[in-house]
Motif scaffolding. Structure first.
Motif, PDB file in Angstrom:
ATOM      1  N   ALA A 205      11.203  -6.822  57.845  1.00  0.00           N
ATOM      2  CA  ALA A 205      11.055  -6.923  56.572  1.00  0.00           C
ATOM      3  C   ALA A 205      12.285  -6.994  55.719  1.00  0.00           C
ATOM      4  O   ALA A 205      12.450  -7.873  54.982  1.00  0.00           O
ATOM      5  CB  ALA A 205       9.957  -6.142  55.863  1.00  0.00           C
ATOM      6  N   ARG A 206      13.236  -6.053  55.889  1.00  0.00           N
ATOM      7  CA  ARG A 206      14.625  -6.183  55.280  1.00  0.00           C
ATOM      8  C   ARG A 206      15.521  -7.307  55.572  1.00  0.00           C
ATOM      9  O   ARG A 206      15.950  -7.758  54.678  1.00  0.00           O
ATOM     10  CB  ARG A 206      15.208  -4.743  55.539  1.00  0.00           C
ATOM     11  CG  ARG A 206      14.264  -3.678  54.948  1.00  0.00           C
ATOM     12  CD  ARG A 206      15.242  -2.421  55.114  1.00  0.00           C
ATOM     13  NE  ARG A 206      14.483  -1.234  54.436  1.00  0.00           N
ATOM     14  CZ  ARG A 206      14.091  -0.912  53.193  1.00  0.00           C
ATOM     15  NH1 ARG A 206      14.557  -1.553  52.269  1.00  0.00           N
ATOM     16  NH2 ARG A 206      13.283   0.225  53.170  1.00  0.00           N
ATOM     17  N   GLU A 207      15.338  -7.695  57.037  1.00  0.00           N
ATOM     18  CA  GLU A 207      15.965  -8.821  57.435  1.00  0.00           C
ATOM     19  C   GLU A 207      15.367 -10.185  56.665  1.00  0.00           C
ATOM     20  O   GLU A 207      16.363 -10.918  56.496  1.00  0.00           O
ATOM     21  CB  GLU A 207      15.925  -9.129  59.054  1.00  0.00           C
ATOM     22  CG  GLU A 207      16.399  -7.926  59.671  1.00  0.00           C
ATOM     23  CD  GLU A 207      16.313  -8.018  61.232  1.00  0.00           C
ATOM     24  OE1 GLU A 207      15.595  -8.695  61.540  1.00  0.00           O
ATOM     25  OE2 GLU A 207      17.192  -7.138  61.788  1.00  0.00           O
ATOM     26  N   LEU A 208      14.308 -10.143  56.671  1.00  0.00           N
ATOM     27  CA  LEU A 208      13.542 -11.595  55.737  1.00  0.00           C
ATOM     28  C   LEU A 208      13.580 -11.350  54.319  1.00  0.00           C
ATOM     29  O   LEU A 208      13.214 -12.424  53.626  1.00  0.00           O
ATOM     30  CB  LEU A 208      12.223 -11.736  56.196  1.00  0.00           C
ATOM     31  CG  LEU A 208      11.916 -11.673  57.831  1.00  0.00           C
ATOM     32  CD1 LEU A 208      10.397 -12.063  57.897  1.00  0.00           C
ATOM     33  CD2 LEU A 208      12.411 -13.343  58.333  1.00  0.00           C
ATOM     34  N   GLY A 209      14.124 -10.393  53.541  1.00  0.00           N
ATOM     35  CA  GLY A 209      14.136 -10.138  52.236  1.00  0.00           C
ATOM     36  C   GLY A 209      12.578  -9.980  51.831  1.00  0.00           C
ATOM     37  O   GLY A 209      12.415 -10.102  50.507  1.00  0.00           O
ATOM     38  N   VAL A 210      11.632  -9.299  52.504  1.00  0.00           N
ATOM     39  CA  VAL A 210      10.506  -9.002  51.967  1.00  0.00           C
ATOM     40  C   VAL A 210      10.443  -7.565  51.560  1.00  0.00           C
ATOM     41  O   VAL A 210      11.047  -6.813  51.795  1.00  0.00           O
ATOM     42  CB  VAL A 210       9.489  -9.065  53.195  1.00  0.00           C
ATOM     43  CG1 VAL A 210       8.200  -8.566  52.840  1.00  0.00           C
ATOM     44  CG2 VAL A 210       9.136 -10.428  53.903  1.00  0.00           C
ATOM     45  N   PRO A 211       9.923  -7.721  50.268  1.00  0.00           N
ATOM     46  CA  PRO A 211       9.992  -6.147  49.398  1.00  0.00           C
ATOM     47  C   PRO A 211       9.231  -5.118  50.411  1.00  0.00           C
ATOM     48  O   PRO A 211       8.141  -5.424  50.852  1.00  0.00           O
ATOM     49  CB  PRO A 211       9.261  -6.515  48.308  1.00  0.00           C
ATOM     50  CG  PRO A 211       9.111  -7.839  48.001  1.00  0.00           C
ATOM     51  CD  PRO A 211       9.386  -8.635  49.322  1.00  0.00           C
ATOM     52  N   VAL A 212       9.882  -4.092  50.301  1.00  0.00           N
ATOM     53  CA  VAL A 212       9.354  -2.922  51.264  1.00  0.00           C
ATOM     54  C   VAL A 212       8.933  -1.535  50.112  1.00  0.00           C
ATOM     55  O   VAL A 212       9.895  -1.271  49.617  1.00  0.00           O
ATOM     56  CB  VAL A 212      10.525  -2.236  52.325  1.00  0.00           C
ATOM     57  CG1 VAL A 212       9.992  -0.973  53.019  1.00  0.00           C
ATOM     58  CG2 VAL A 212      10.850  -3.382  53.230  1.00  0.00           C
ATOM     59  N   LEU A 213       7.773  -1.143  50.255  1.00  0.00           N
ATOM     60  CA  LEU A 213       7.342  -0.162  49.239  1.00  0.00           C
ATOM     61  C   LEU A 213       7.492   1.101  49.948  1.00  0.00           C
ATOM     62  O   LEU A 213       6.790   1.299  51.169  1.00  0.00           O
ATOM     63  CB  LEU A 213       6.010  -0.679  48.716  1.00  0.00           C
ATOM     64  CG  LEU A 213       5.930  -2.096  48.178  1.00  0.00           C
ATOM     65  CD1 LEU A 213       4.720  -2.192  47.452  1.00  0.00           C
ATOM     66  CD2 LEU A 213       6.903  -2.082  47.058  1.00  0.00           C
ATOM     67  N   ASN A 214       7.337   2.229  49.354  1.00  0.00           N
ATOM     68  CA  ASN A 214       6.962   3.549  49.859  1.00  0.00           C
ATOM     69  C   ASN A 214       5.404   3.757  49.460  1.00  0.00           C
ATOM     70  O   ASN A 214       4.911   2.916  48.755  1.00  0.00           O
ATOM     71  CB  ASN A 214       7.844   4.647  49.382  1.00  0.00           C
ATOM     72  CG  ASN A 214       8.043   4.838  47.771  1.00  0.00           C
ATOM     73  OD1 ASN A 214       7.212   4.222  47.022  1.00  0.00           O
ATOM     74  ND2 ASN A 214       9.021   5.540  47.360  1.00  0.00           N
TER      75      ASN A 214
ATOM     76  N   ASP B 126       3.895 -10.902  51.650  1.00  0.00           N
ATOM     77  CA  ASP B 126       4.468 -10.449  50.299  1.00  0.00           C
ATOM     78  C   ASP B 126       5.010  -8.829  50.133  1.00  0.00           C
ATOM     79  O   ASP B 126       5.987  -8.865  49.433  1.00  0.00           O
ATOM     80  CB  ASP B 126       3.227 -10.525  49.242  1.00  0.00           C
ATOM     81  CG  ASP B 126       2.858 -12.040  49.229  1.00  0.00           C
ATOM     82  OD1 ASP B 126       3.621 -13.008  48.711  1.00  0.00           O
ATOM     83  OD2 ASP B 126       1.644 -12.301  49.860  1.00  0.00           O
ATOM     84  N   TYR B 127       4.622  -7.906  50.724  1.00  0.00           N
ATOM     85  CA  TYR B 127       5.008  -6.618  50.558  1.00  0.00           C
ATOM     86  C   TYR B 127       4.723  -5.938  51.967  1.00  0.00           C
ATOM     87  O   TYR B 127       3.898  -6.394  53.029  1.00  0.00           O
ATOM     88  CB  TYR B 127       4.138  -5.843  49.706  1.00  0.00           C
ATOM     89  CG  TYR B 127       4.416  -6.208  48.175  1.00  0.00           C
ATOM     90  CD1 TYR B 127       5.358  -5.816  47.493  1.00  0.00           C
ATOM     91  CD2 TYR B 127       3.522  -7.160  47.557  1.00  0.00           C
ATOM     92  CE1 TYR B 127       5.635  -6.564  46.114  1.00  0.00           C
ATOM     93  CE2 TYR B 127       3.668  -7.616  46.335  1.00  0.00           C
ATOM     94  CZ  TYR B 127       4.816  -7.337  45.527  1.00  0.00           C
ATOM     95  OH  TYR B 127       4.955  -7.541  44.465  1.00  0.00           O
ATOM     96  N   VAL B 128       5.886  -5.245  52.416  1.00  0.00           N
ATOM     97  CA  VAL B 128       5.534  -4.097  53.487  1.00  0.00           C
ATOM     98  C   VAL B 128       5.580  -2.702  53.057  1.00  0.00           C
ATOM     99  O   VAL B 128       6.471  -2.484  52.316  1.00  0.00           O
ATOM    100  CB  VAL B 128       6.832  -4.504  54.514  1.00  0.00           C
ATOM    101  CG1 VAL B 128       6.713  -3.359  55.565  1.00  0.00           C
ATOM    102  CG2 VAL B 128       6.609  -5.577  55.229  1.00  0.00           C
TER     103      VAL B 128
END
Length: 672
Positions: A649-658, A634-636
């Motif tokens: 994650a970006r390749e799969l479209g998974v939301p990336v959080l700082n 769900d989130y990285v």
């Protein structure tokens, strides 16, 4: 003076011959010493030449690249010489190199494999060769064609001619199965994946090469026509566009500090990569600057390899003995001549089980390769079979428990592990259970270590863990660890009693972990405690109901229920409860389950969370802290030096959080 020079020359000759022999074994056969030991030999030779320049000759091993070809493949001359790399072994040496070598830079992982050179003409794979001595290698074109990562034809806008340098390797996860297959077929076991890759690339039959599951990653370019990249990074982007595999771990670094940060990061994440690695390669990114810096006789001045302390070394396997764990599992372990590896001296290493001993092909008396990854218990990778002299002998697994004499057997048909069934009274199981429940993941009893646990059982101060929280000063007087020579309770004993008082108030899930129920670790214990809220409710719950708990399932539920069927197990819980140990979840500071049903992956370095505390924050809020990224993630959460997980994650479209987004997610269950 003459005699002194003659003595120095003899020393140089002997050392140079030794370096050449081991270099030839590394490139053309199976090495019998570790990379680190070879590095030490070469450094000793270099130091001798630095102190006595008159000893150095043009064909010194310190000036050579690779080793002359000695195999039966045809020789092939590289279009452009394949260079080696100079090494640094400390941060200070790296900083000095960076100070005299201006950036920007690229940082790449130093793959522990076998170098390969590919020549593409008009987009077609025309030739593949090993490094050889850097000028002449072995023609392995037919073998390269069966490696799936190597395209037979390039795609897109490719040049007329391009020479590609790369590394062939075997993924660590594939190595045990490949080695087991080799032993089954009657061959000598390989010591490590690098040897297996090298042997695979030199198979006479390409069909045999296929079986080795070889992979390749590009890390450089040689001769080219119609291709003039401005930077190394641009070259890699082109290779990727042509369909060639490039490393997902390569990063651009603008400053020297960014390079140092990358080296520090990978020191702690050496086993996160898909291949084995033993260092970080730093390259000047600008190809014009590369030309300006030039090269020595063996290595470019625009690149350096930072090599980490060795995790693999060789030593003598003196014996194989067995240990008994807290659940009765009997585990073989290697007793070795002490050897320094990865920051400490070790003399024992795990061999997992009797099947693994056979699968790895190790014999008592072998010279073996061992690995110690960080703080993990050392592991025997395999034997250096070429050093056997016939005195080695096979390990015979015992039939009786070495601690209590009970006959050993698998717990059920099909089990690989053998166990001691004397769970209640076996002193080895009792002491290891005590050590386990005193660990950070359970009661966190600082004053109860391995020696203390063994002493409590051996002295009779404890019959089993049930009476642990009823220990008194009088009980401790029976022990040696917790008493003074004058026969009084010492500081450790008093600290133990204080720790026991504090430990009674831990969370319910930690109490469940402390029971040493097979298969029930922290994740399952949290889930069970979170759902049922009390020990009694857990005891009363049907197995089908337990199995429905998220993260538990049938196997864990059955193991949990079966454990409580033993009356002496129930007695442990009853005694702990009577002593005041937590038996119900505390609802006063219950954490809101904001992440229930969510899977979160944390990667990289965060400012306000360690890896464990980030996982704790996720799990305590009902989420799943996963270690890998998939479509179900769900989130990285990406910190500094996040690496491949953020990319995926970006390749799969998974939301990336700082980190700020992660804190918001923990508070609200949603990223804003």
């Amino acid at each position: 003076m003459t005699d002194n020079f003659a003595e120095l020359r003899r020393e140089w000759d002997d050392l140079a011959e030794e370096v050449r022999r081991h270099r030839d074994l590394y490139y053309n056969s199976n090495p019998i010493i570790s990379d680190a030991e070879f590095d030490q030999l070469l450094a000793k030779l270099q130091q001798l030449e630095d102190e006595h320049p008159e000893l150095a000759v043009p064909d010194s091993p310190t000036k050579e690249v690779g080793a002359p070809v000695t195999g039966s493949f045809d020789d092939v001359e590289h279009l452009e010489r394949m260079m080696s790399l100079d090494n640094v072994f400390s941060e200070e040496e790296l900083v000095n190199w960076l100070a005299r070598t201006p950036g920007p830079y690229l940082t790449e992982l130093k793959i522990d494999g076998l170098s390969i050179n590919l020549v593409y003409r008009n987009g077609e794979l025309a030739q593949a060769a090993t490094r050889g001595d850097g000028r002449v290698g072995e023609d392995i074109t037919a073998n390269a064609r069966v490696i799936e990562d190597i395209p037979h034809a390039l795609q897109g806008d490719f040049p007329e001619l391009v020479e590609i340098r790369g590394e062939v390797f075997i993924r660590p996860e594939d190595f045990p199965e490949l080695n087991a297959q080799r032993i089954e077929e009657g061959g000598k076991p390989f010591a490590n994946p690098r040897n297996t890759a090298a042997g695979g690339l030199r198979q006479k039959n390409p069909e045999d090469v296929k079986k080795r599951r070889l992979h390749m990653v590009c890390h450089g370019i040689g001769a080219r026509e119609g291709f003039t990249p401005a930077t190394q990074h641009e070259a890699y982007e082109a290779l990727k566009a042509w369909g060639l595999p490039v490393s997902e771990y390569t990063k651009r670094a603008e400053t020297a500090q960014e390079v140092v940060d990358s080296v520090r990061y990978w020191a702690d994440h050496r086993h996160d990569a898909i291949h084995e690695m033993d260092g970080v390669v730093i390259k000047v990114d600008s190809i014009a600057q590369q030309r300006g810096l030039g090269a020595t006789s063996r290595a470019p001045r625009w690149a350096i390899a930072y090599k980490y302390p060795p995790e693999e070394v060789t030593t003598k396997l003196k014996d194989i003995q067995v240990g008994v764990g807290r659940t009765g599992r009997v585990t073989p372990f290697a007793v070795m001549e002490p050897v320094f590896v990865s920051g400490s001296t070790v003399s024992m290493a795990t061999l997992h089980n009797q099947s693994e001993v056979k699968r790895k092909g190790v014999l008592i008396g072998d010279t073996v390769v061992i690995r110690k990854a960080g703080e993990i218990i050392p592991e025997v990778l395999g034997p250096v079979a070429d050093l056997r002299d016939g005195t080695e002998r096979e390990f015979i697994f015992p039939t009786l428990c070495p601690a209590c004499g009970t006959r050993l057997a698998p717990q059920k048909d099909g089990d690989i592990d053998w166990r001691c069934p004397n769970t209640r009274s076996c002193p080895a199981q009792l002491s290891t259970r005590l050590t386990y429940l005193a660990g950070r993941g359970a009661f966190d009893i600082e004053a109860l270590g391995e020696k203390g646990a063994e002493d409590l059982i051996r002295s009779g101060a404890l019959v089993d863990e049930g009476d642990l929280f009823n220990l008194s000063e009088e009980d401790l007087l029976q022990t040696k660890v917790y008493t003074t020579k004058a026969g009084k309770v010492n500081a450790s004993g008093k600290k133990l009693l204080d720790n026991l008082t504090t430990a009674k108030n831990v969370d319910l899930w930690r109490v469940i972990v402390a029971l040493s129920i097979r298969h029930v670790g922290p994740t399952a214990a949290r889930a069970l405690a979170g759902r049922y809220r009390s020990m009694q409710a857990l005891i009363d719950a049907p197995v089908e109901d337990l199995a429905e708990t998220d993260g538990v399932g049938g196997i864990i539920a059955e193991a949990f229920k079966k454990w409580f069927e033993e009356q002496w197990h129930r007695a442990i819980v009853d005694k702990w409860a009577a002593a005041g140990v937590t038996m119900e979840a505390d609802t006063s500071d219950e954490v809101a389950q904001t992440l229930e049903g969510l899977t979160v992956v944390v990667t990289g370095t965060l400012d306000n969370f360690t890896r464990d505390s980030a996982k704790e924050a996720i799990v305590s809020r009902g989420g799943k802290a996963a270690g890998s990224v998939s479509k179900k993630t769900d989130y990285v959460v990406a910190g500094e030096n996040a690496g491949s997980k953020e990319t995926k994650a970006r390749e799969l479209g998974v939301p990336v959080l700082n980190e700020a987004g992660f804190i918001t997610l923990l508070e609200s269950g949603a990223a804003q």
